[in-house]
Design a protein around this motif. Sequence first.
Motif, PDB file in Angstrom:
ATOM      1  N   TYR A 278     -32.303 -31.875  24.965  1.00  0.00           N
ATOM      2  CA  TYR A 278     -31.745 -33.199  23.655  1.00  0.00           C
ATOM      3  C   TYR A 278     -30.205 -33.367  24.372  1.00  0.00           C
ATOM      4  CZ  TYR A 278     -31.376 -28.035  21.289  1.00  0.00           C
ATOM      5  OH  TYR A 278     -31.010 -27.243  20.952  1.00  0.00           O
ATOM      6  N   GLY A 279     -29.681 -32.885  25.175  1.00  0.00           N
ATOM      7  CA  GLY A 279     -28.608 -32.815  25.103  1.00  0.00           C
ATOM      8  C   GLY A 279     -27.983 -33.751  26.176  1.00  0.00           C
ATOM      9  N   ASN A 280     -25.860 -33.797  26.426  1.00  0.00           N
ATOM     10  CA  ASN A 280     -25.956 -34.537  26.777  1.00  0.00           C
ATOM     11  C   ASN A 280     -24.732 -34.157  28.154  1.00  0.00           C
ATOM     12  OD1 ASN A 280     -24.845 -36.034  24.359  1.00  0.00           O
ATOM     13  ND2 ASN A 280     -26.918 -36.681  25.870  1.00  0.00           N
ATOM     14  N   GLY A 281     -24.985 -32.179  28.299  1.00  0.00           N
ATOM     15  CA  GLY A 281     -24.112 -31.436  28.918  1.00  0.00           C
ATOM     16  C   GLY A 281     -24.593 -30.043  29.107  1.00  0.00           C
ATOM     17  N   TRP A 282     -24.235 -28.772  29.356  1.00  0.00           N
ATOM     18  CA  TRP A 282     -24.760 -27.760  29.585  1.00  0.00           C
ATOM     19  C   TRP A 282     -22.792 -26.514  29.629  1.00  0.00           C
ATOM     20  CZ3 TRP A 282     -26.788 -24.142  33.708  1.00  0.00           C
ATOM     21  CH2 TRP A 282     -28.089 -22.991  32.857  1.00  0.00           C
ATOM     22  N   ILE A 283     -23.259 -26.572  29.048  1.00  0.00           N
ATOM     23  CA  ILE A 283     -22.419 -24.475  29.001  1.00  0.00           C
ATOM     24  C   ILE A 283     -23.183 -23.438  28.898  1.00  0.00           C
ATOM     25  CG2 ILE A 283     -20.366 -23.682  27.622  1.00  0.00           C
ATOM     26  CD1 ILE A 283     -20.017 -25.907  25.829  1.00  0.00           C
TER      27      ILE A 283
ATOM     28  N   LYS B 184     -30.730 -23.898  39.681  1.00  0.00           N
ATOM     29  CA  LYS B 184     -31.982 -24.046  39.259  1.00  0.00           C
ATOM     30  C   LYS B 184     -31.787 -25.357  38.054  1.00  0.00           C
ATOM     31  CE  LYS B 184     -33.457 -19.615  39.844  1.00  0.00           C
ATOM     32  NZ  LYS B 184     -33.268 -18.424  40.124  1.00  0.00           N
ATOM     33  N   PHE B 185     -30.769 -25.031  37.445  1.00  0.00           N
ATOM     34  CA  PHE B 185     -30.632 -25.668  35.884  1.00  0.00           C
ATOM     35  C   PHE B 185     -30.880 -27.723  36.979  1.00  0.00           C
ATOM     36  CE2 PHE B 185     -27.785 -28.546  34.191  1.00  0.00           C
ATOM     37  CZ  PHE B 185     -28.476 -28.759  32.430  1.00  0.00           C
ATOM     38  N   ARG B 186     -30.087 -27.938  37.753  1.00  0.00           N
ATOM     39  CA  ARG B 186     -30.365 -29.196  38.379  1.00  0.00           C
ATOM     40  C   ARG B 186     -31.701 -30.102  39.053  1.00  0.00           C
ATOM     41  NH1 ARG B 186     -24.271 -29.230  40.947  1.00  0.00           N
ATOM     42  NH2 ARG B 186     -23.358 -29.973  38.827  1.00  0.00           N
ATOM     43  N   ALA B 187     -32.378 -28.753  38.949  1.00  0.00           N
ATOM     44  CA  ALA B 187     -33.519 -28.892  39.726  1.00  0.00           C
ATOM     45  C   ALA B 187     -34.787 -29.043  38.717  1.00  0.00           C
ATOM     46  CB  ALA B 187     -33.906 -27.657  41.295  1.00  0.00           C
TER      47      ALA B 187
ATOM     48  N   GLY C  73     -36.905 -35.310  34.363  1.00  0.00           N
ATOM     49  CA  GLY C  73     -37.210 -36.842  34.417  1.00  0.00           C
ATOM     50  C   GLY C  73     -35.731 -36.745  33.892  1.00  0.00           C
ATOM     51  N   ARG C  74     -34.550 -35.763  34.099  1.00  0.00           N
ATOM     52  CA  ARG C  74     -33.385 -36.356  33.625  1.00  0.00           C
ATOM     53  C   ARG C  74     -32.410 -36.331  34.567  1.00  0.00           C
ATOM     54  NH1 ARG C  74     -31.798 -35.075  28.228  1.00  0.00           N
ATOM     55  NH2 ARG C  74     -29.752 -35.682  29.226  1.00  0.00           N
ATOM     56  N   ASP C  75     -31.346 -37.374  34.871  1.00  0.00           N
ATOM     57  CA  ASP C  75     -30.746 -37.377  36.311  1.00  0.00           C
ATOM     58  C   ASP C  75     -29.483 -36.032  35.391  1.00  0.00           C
ATOM     59  OD1 ASP C  75     -28.850 -37.804  38.050  1.00  0.00           O
ATOM     60  OD2 ASP C  75     -28.016 -39.812  37.132  1.00  0.00           O
ATOM     61  N   PRO C  76     -29.749 -35.126  36.709  1.00  0.00           N
ATOM     62  CA  PRO C  76     -28.671 -34.035  36.589  1.00  0.00           C
ATOM     63  C   PRO C  76     -26.931 -34.627  36.486  1.00  0.00           C
ATOM     64  CG  PRO C  76     -30.372 -33.715  38.355  1.00  0.00           C
ATOM     65  CD  PRO C  76     -30.161 -34.930  38.392  1.00  0.00           C
ATOM     66  N   ALA C  77     -26.786 -35.666  37.346  1.00  0.00           N
ATOM     67  CA  ALA C  77     -25.210 -36.431  36.531  1.00  0.00           C
ATOM     68  C   ALA C  77     -24.924 -36.549  34.830  1.00  0.00           C
ATOM     69  CB  ALA C  77     -24.780 -37.996  37.392  1.00  0.00           C
TER      70      ALA C  77
ATOM     71  N   GLU D 113     -16.181 -26.768  44.248  1.00  0.00           N
ATOM     72  CA  GLU D 113     -17.144 -27.243  45.259  1.00  0.00           C
ATOM     73  C   GLU D 113     -18.890 -27.424  44.686  1.00  0.00           C
ATOM     74  OE1 GLU D 113     -19.197 -23.981  48.585  1.00  0.00           O
ATOM     75  OE2 GLU D 113     -17.432 -24.023  47.803  1.00  0.00           O
ATOM     76  N   ILE D 114     -19.073 -27.414  43.435  1.00  0.00           N
ATOM     77  CA  ILE D 114     -20.320 -27.209  43.242  1.00  0.00           C
ATOM     78  C   ILE D 114     -20.957 -27.880  42.471  1.00  0.00           C
ATOM     79  CG2 ILE D 114     -20.729 -24.208  43.647  1.00  0.00           C
ATOM     80  CD1 ILE D 114     -20.647 -24.213  40.910  1.00  0.00           C
ATOM     81  N   GLY D 115     -19.456 -29.131  42.205  1.00  0.00           N
ATOM     82  CA  GLY D 115     -19.650 -30.145  41.090  1.00  0.00           C
ATOM     83  C   GLY D 115     -19.525 -29.560  39.899  1.00  0.00           C
TER      84      GLY D 115
END
Length: 284
Positions: free
Chosen positions: A194-199, A216-219, A225-229, A250-252
């Motif tokens: 339900y979010g639009n970002g992660w801390i 792991k989070f991006r995978a 079905g969420r775009d990591p971007a 470096e890791i975005g």
Amino acid sequence: MKIGAVMFFTTDSMQPAELGRALEERGFESLWVPEHTHVPLTRLSEYPGGGPLPRPYYDIYDPFLALNTAAAATTTLKVGTGIALLVQRDPIVTAKMVSTIDQLSRGRFLFGVGNGWNRDEIENHGTVFETRNKLARERIEAMQTIWTRDEPSYDGEFVTFGPMNQWPKPFQKPYPPVIVGGAYPYAARRAIRYGNGWIPRADRLEHEGVGVVIRKFRAMATEAGRDPASLPISIFRVPDDLAKLRFCQEIGVDRVVFSLPAAKADTIMPILDRWSQVKRELGV
């Protein structure tokens, strides 16, 4: 990569308007304020930092009022809750507060949210500690419904209301970014749901530390079905260590946030000057 600052504002600290202007003048992206309504004298949950809670935990201003003061004194600085404790907040009232500060700031509000760790504080608000995660999810879903519908309603286990009207709607569409704070994997799943970002918790700014967690989070996001971007990552309490900050680039990592003590300007300004130098050396 954007750079922001977080402070526990108190009556004895540098005040929100003054700090907001100082951050904006130096080109920083955002100002964040944590939330604690109070600190009970009982202790069922240990302070994650160890030992007794620092005084600013119970001296801190209300985050929305502090942030609105900073927003009113600036024009480009973003203001964010870092984090708001939704398990201690009525969702209908909070939806109104978020919409209002987002409108007054003309779309500069960032809604950092979390479920909290202080059992005593949480339970003083009538929340059963073991059910706080589902309660928080329902409250966020209910607020998202209020922000996006003319006649919102919600029917959950903990949050229920029939069709209503509530305006203003947020300035940002569909609503300000809901940035979920907390550790991997549980908070990561909530951010994806339900979010639009992660801390994330980021105790080790290196490949074998937060680097592994972010991969792991991006995978996990892709599998869901969420775009990591669409789920930018913000890291709080970063040191002024160029190597570690370049690793974040470096890791975005989208945003890093450094901590400021609850102190007056004579203590804060040299810290901002140091971070201004770091900012220039990072090229951001």
